[in-house]
Design a protein around this motif. Structure first.
Motif, PDB file in Angstrom:
ATOM      1  N   ILE A   1       0.875  -1.179   0.000  1.00  0.00           N
ATOM      2  CA  ILE A   1       0.000   0.000   0.000  1.00  0.00           C
ATOM      3  C   ILE A   1       0.907   1.222   0.000  1.00  0.00           C
ATOM      4  CG2 ILE A   1      -1.813   1.267   1.232  1.00  0.00           C
ATOM      5  CD1 ILE A   1      -2.807  -1.389   0.232  1.00  0.00           C
ATOM      6  N   HIS A   2       0.779   2.031  -1.022  1.00  0.00           N
ATOM      7  CA  HIS A   2       1.611   3.227  -1.114  1.00  0.00           C
ATOM      8  C   HIS A   2       1.183   4.219  -0.038  1.00  0.00           C
ATOM      9  CE1 HIS A   2       4.459   5.669  -3.270  1.00  0.00           C
ATOM     10  NE2 HIS A   2       3.626   6.682  -3.179  1.00  0.00           N
ATOM     11  N   PRO A   3       2.153   4.931   0.575  1.00  0.00           N
ATOM     12  CA  PRO A   3       1.779   5.921   1.594  1.00  0.00           C
ATOM     13  C   PRO A   3       0.681   6.859   1.079  1.00  0.00           C
ATOM     14  CG  PRO A   3       4.153   5.668   1.534  1.00  0.00           C
ATOM     15  CD  PRO A   3       3.608   4.830   0.413  1.00  0.00           C
ATOM     16  N   GLY A   4      -0.352   7.048   1.903  1.00  0.00           N
ATOM     17  CA  GLY A   4      -1.501   7.833   1.463  1.00  0.00           C
ATOM     18  C   GLY A   4      -2.703   6.946   1.192  1.00  0.00           C
TER      19      GLY A   4
ATOM     20  N   VAL B   1      -1.447  -2.721  -4.161  1.00  0.00           N
ATOM     21  CA  VAL B   1      -1.210  -3.871  -5.040  1.00  0.00           C
ATOM     22  C   VAL B   1      -1.290  -5.153  -4.216  1.00  0.00           C
ATOM     23  CG1 VAL B   1       0.619  -5.105  -6.307  1.00  0.00           C
ATOM     24  CG2 VAL B   1       0.173  -2.689  -6.781  1.00  0.00           C
ATOM     25  N   LEU B   2      -1.927  -6.162  -4.799  1.00  0.00           N
ATOM     26  CA  LEU B   2      -1.896  -7.508  -4.227  1.00  0.00           C
ATOM     27  C   LEU B   2      -1.207  -8.390  -5.264  1.00  0.00           C
ATOM     28  CD1 LEU B   2      -2.989  -9.132  -1.745  1.00  0.00           C
ATOM     29  CD2 LEU B   2      -4.905  -9.805  -3.196  1.00  0.00           C
ATOM     30  N   ILE B   3      -0.295  -9.252  -4.819  1.00  0.00           N
ATOM     31  CA  ILE B   3       0.529  -9.991  -5.764  1.00  0.00           C
ATOM     32  C   ILE B   3       0.759 -11.410  -5.259  1.00  0.00           C
ATOM     33  CG2 ILE B   3       2.790  -9.356  -4.777  1.00  0.00           C
ATOM     34  CD1 ILE B   3       3.694  -8.735  -7.697  1.00  0.00           C
ATOM     35  N   GLU B   4       0.896 -12.351  -6.196  1.00  0.00           N
ATOM     36  CA  GLU B   4       1.237 -13.727  -5.817  1.00  0.00           C
ATOM     37  C   GLU B   4       2.474 -14.166  -6.579  1.00  0.00           C
ATOM     38  OE1 GLU B   4      -1.832 -16.705  -6.184  1.00  0.00           O
ATOM     39  OE2 GLU B   4      -0.381 -18.351  -6.020  1.00  0.00           O
ATOM     40  N   LEU B   5       3.475 -14.595  -5.823  1.00  0.00           N
ATOM     41  CA  LEU B   5       4.722 -15.104  -6.407  1.00  0.00           C
ATOM     42  C   LEU B   5       4.857 -16.566  -6.010  1.00  0.00           C
ATOM     43  CD1 LEU B   5       7.342 -14.227  -7.963  1.00  0.00           C
ATOM     44  CD2 LEU B   5       8.394 -13.876  -5.725  1.00  0.00           C
TER      45      LEU B   5
ATOM     46  N   ALA C   1       5.815  -6.137  -5.597  1.00  0.00           N
ATOM     47  CA  ALA C   1       4.567  -5.440  -5.257  1.00  0.00           C
ATOM     48  C   ALA C   1       4.770  -3.932  -5.366  1.00  0.00           C
ATOM     49  CB  ALA C   1       4.107  -5.829  -3.851  1.00  0.00           C
ATOM     50  N   MET C   2       5.908  -3.455  -4.870  1.00  0.00           N
ATOM     51  CA  MET C   2       6.189  -2.029  -4.944  1.00  0.00           C
ATOM     52  C   MET C   2       6.372  -1.583  -6.395  1.00  0.00           C
ATOM     53  SD  MET C   2       9.211   0.181  -3.184  1.00  0.00           S
ATOM     54  CE  MET C   2       8.850  -0.193  -1.486  1.00  0.00           C
TER      55      MET C   2
ATOM     56  N   LYS D   1      19.301 -18.803  -8.476  1.00  0.00           N
ATOM     57  CA  LYS D   1      19.903 -18.873  -7.152  1.00  0.00           C
ATOM     58  C   LYS D   1      19.273 -19.986  -6.311  1.00  0.00           C
ATOM     59  CE  LYS D   1      21.568 -15.670  -3.645  1.00  0.00           C
ATOM     60  NZ  LYS D   1      21.393 -14.345  -3.051  1.00  0.00           N
ATOM     61  N   THR D   2      17.952 -20.116  -6.396  1.00  0.00           N
ATOM     62  CA  THR D   2      17.260 -21.107  -5.561  1.00  0.00           C
ATOM     63  C   THR D   2      17.203 -22.473  -6.239  1.00  0.00           C
ATOM     64  OG1 THR D   2      15.119 -20.540  -6.547  1.00  0.00           O
ATOM     65  CG2 THR D   2      15.763 -19.356  -4.545  1.00  0.00           C
ATOM     66  N   GLY D   3      17.413 -22.512  -7.552  1.00  0.00           N
ATOM     67  CA  GLY D   3      17.265 -23.771  -8.282  1.00  0.00           C
ATOM     68  C   GLY D   3      15.807 -24.174  -8.430  1.00  0.00           C
ATOM     69  N   GLU D   4      14.891 -23.253  -8.141  1.00  0.00           N
ATOM     70  CA  GLU D   4      13.464 -23.552  -8.292  1.00  0.00           C
ATOM     71  C   GLU D   4      12.850 -22.657  -9.353  1.00  0.00           C
ATOM     72  OE1 GLU D   4      11.125 -23.604  -4.779  1.00  0.00           O
ATOM     73  OE2 GLU D   4      12.310 -25.191  -3.847  1.00  0.00           O
ATOM     74  N   ASN D   5      11.747 -23.134  -9.912  1.00  0.00           N
ATOM     75  CA  ASN D   5      10.972 -22.340 -10.835  1.00  0.00           C
ATOM     76  C   ASN D   5      10.266 -21.240 -10.033  1.00  0.00           C
ATOM     77  OD1 ASN D   5       9.974 -21.710 -13.309  1.00  0.00           O
ATOM     78  ND2 ASN D   5       8.464 -23.366 -13.382  1.00  0.00           N
ATOM     79  N   VAL D   6      10.619 -19.976 -10.286  1.00  0.00           N
ATOM     80  CA  VAL D   6       9.964 -18.859  -9.601  1.00  0.00           C
ATOM     81  C   VAL D   6       9.078 -18.151 -10.619  1.00  0.00           C
ATOM     82  CG1 VAL D   6      10.310 -16.684  -8.375  1.00  0.00           C
ATOM     83  CG2 VAL D   6      11.861 -18.609  -7.961  1.00  0.00           C
ATOM     84  N   VAL D   7       7.782 -18.061 -10.315  1.00  0.00           N
ATOM     85  CA  VAL D   7       6.824 -17.535 -11.290  1.00  0.00           C
ATOM     86  C   VAL D   7       5.971 -16.430 -10.668  1.00  0.00           C
ATOM     87  CG1 VAL D   7       4.853 -18.092 -12.778  1.00  0.00           C
ATOM     88  CG2 VAL D   7       6.692 -19.762 -12.473  1.00  0.00           C
ATOM     89  N   LEU D   8       5.957 -15.278 -11.322  1.00  0.00           N
ATOM     90  CA  LEU D   8       5.045 -14.204 -10.931  1.00  0.00           C
ATOM     91  C   LEU D   8       3.672 -14.595 -11.473  1.00  0.00           C
ATOM     92  CD1 LEU D   8       4.254 -11.482  -9.863  1.00  0.00           C
ATOM     93  CD2 LEU D   8       5.276 -10.415 -11.850  1.00  0.00           C
ATOM     94  N   LYS D   9       2.807 -15.107 -10.602  1.00  0.00           N
ATOM     95  CA  LYS D   9       1.553 -15.665 -11.082  1.00  0.00           C
ATOM     96  C   LYS D   9       0.532 -14.605 -11.465  1.00  0.00           C
ATOM     97  CE  LYS D   9      -2.122 -18.834 -10.011  1.00  0.00           C
ATOM     98  NZ  LYS D   9      -2.849 -19.477  -8.929  1.00  0.00           N
ATOM     99  N   ARG D  10       0.354 -13.614 -10.611  1.00  0.00           N
ATOM    100  CA  ARG D  10      -0.682 -12.606 -10.868  1.00  0.00           C
ATOM    101  C   ARG D  10      -0.503 -11.427  -9.932  1.00  0.00           C
ATOM    102  NH1 ARG D  10      -5.848 -15.606  -7.827  1.00  0.00           N
ATOM    103  NH2 ARG D  10      -4.592 -16.529  -6.167  1.00  0.00           N
ATOM    104  N   PHE D  11      -1.093 -10.308 -10.323  1.00  0.00           N
ATOM    105  CA  PHE D  11      -1.153  -9.163  -9.419  1.00  0.00           C
ATOM    106  C   PHE D  11      -2.371  -8.347  -9.812  1.00  0.00           C
ATOM    107  CE2 PHE D  11      -0.172  -5.383 -11.907  1.00  0.00           C
ATOM    108  CZ  PHE D  11       0.365  -5.922 -13.067  1.00  0.00           C
ATOM    109  N   VAL D  12      -2.806  -7.510  -8.879  1.00  0.00           N
ATOM    110  CA  VAL D  12      -3.877  -6.571  -9.177  1.00  0.00           C
ATOM    111  C   VAL D  12      -3.509  -5.254  -8.516  1.00  0.00           C
ATOM    112  CG1 VAL D  12      -5.249  -7.352  -7.196  1.00  0.00           C
ATOM    113  CG2 VAL D  12      -6.376  -6.170  -9.066  1.00  0.00           C
ATOM    114  N   ARG D  13      -3.846  -4.162  -9.174  1.00  0.00           N
ATOM    115  CA  ARG D  13      -3.482  -2.837  -8.693  1.00  0.00           C
ATOM    116  C   ARG D  13      -4.750  -2.008  -8.587  1.00  0.00           C
ATOM    117  NH1 ARG D  13      -1.939   2.103 -11.311  1.00  0.00           N
ATOM    118  NH2 ARG D  13      -0.274   3.197 -10.229  1.00  0.00           N
TER     119      ARG D  13
END
Lengths: 198, 198
Positions: free
Chosen positions: B65-68, B73-77, B98-99, B180-192
């Motif tokens: 949540i931006h100041p004010g 934004v809600l996000i799922e990684l 998210a930022m 770095k983690t050796g895992e599949n990292v996926v930005l699944k979705r976000f909403v603003r």
């Protein structure tokens, strides 16, 4: 075709173009602001659609992330003035609503948003559950409608019992804030993410 | 029609019904889990659709949540294990994303999500901007495609320059976490949400 000052102001805010250019574009677009933006962009006057635009209402955008970060909610609660939005009570209300949406897991704000197909499916299931009970049709209808009311109170945030006081609904809670502030307080929208689910 | 153990397990988790009941419902529904849930509900075995269900992936749901409190934004990684999700680096990554989404205001995660109508509209505007410049058609096409690439890098979160280091894109940042983690990292979705705007 009359172009209002409000339309011109809106277009200027969204494009940063001059007043005369905005008036001309609006006249060409028959008052359609979206089309006018495209015209200004085509003419190279508006660089790009200003996606941020203008906030049409006051209020707060708030989030709640449940401990563990597997469930999160983003919510927007509107009121009429920034003064009310900045009160601690309004801040508390929107935080309570975000937590409610996360905990109680509503799918919609109000029943008007439930897709007709989903209502039809629920009705069908309720009817099938009552089959073979040999009830008269009018009684059957009443039972189905009663079950449908219960369904709405589960999936519509405004109709849910408030998690901190289940003697009132979320709608009552918002109504009380409205009465207290003398402003129209509206739960505009929310979205709930559950990790790994669409 | 073969019913797999996985389907039975999934149905049991979603309805709380017994194994034999689940097998029977799945057979009747030709393996369609959604239909099987309806059948169990009609039979009064499953009380209601378990809307929470099962999390199919690991990762974090995060908000910014931006100041004010006018932008949020809600996000799922997603990642593959809870172990990686719980590392401070993964937590920092999702907070950065998210930022980024709040500050840079993307509309989509990736270009495949941009509606074809919007792409067509952008193309049309770019073409109109170049009218009267008397360029050969193949040059014109190249300029339009170049502008379209720029458009994608503005509206797609993965293609935006990272706000904390604009020498890399958000995709690079996620790719680095993946390596770095050796895992599949996926930005699944976000909403603003922007206050007062749909």
């Amino acid at each position: 075709m009359t172009i209002t000052a409000e339309q011109v102001r809106q277009l200027r805010e969204q494009t940063g173009a001059g007043m005369m250019e905005c008036k001309k574009a609006l006249a060409e677009a028959s008052g359609d602001v979206g089309k006018a933006i495209d015209l200004l962009r085509k003419a190279g006057i508006a660089k790009a659609e200003n996606r941020s635009g203008r906030a049409a209402a006051e209020g707060l955008v708030e989030a709640y992330i449940h401990p563990g970060s597997r469930v999160g909610v983003l919510i927007e609660l509107n009121c009429e003035t920034d003064f009310v939005a900045r009160t601690p009570e309004f801040g508390q209300l929107v935080r309570d609503l975000a937590m409610q949406a996360a905990a109680a897991g509503a799918d919609y704000v109000r029943r008007e948003e439930v897709p007709v197909e989903r209502v039809a499916r629920e009705r069908e299931i309720f009817r099938a559950q009552l089959e073979g009970q040999n009830k008269p049709a009018n009684i059957l209808d009443k039972i189905v409608e009663g079950k449908l009311e219960k369904f709405y109170s589960e999936v519509c945030l405004l109709e849910q019992p408030f998690i901190k006081d289940d003697s009132i609904t979320v709608r009552d809670l918002i109504q009380a804030a409205s009465s207290k502030t003398g402003e129209n307080v509206v739960l505009k929208r929310f979205v709930r993410y559950l990790l790994g689910q669409d």
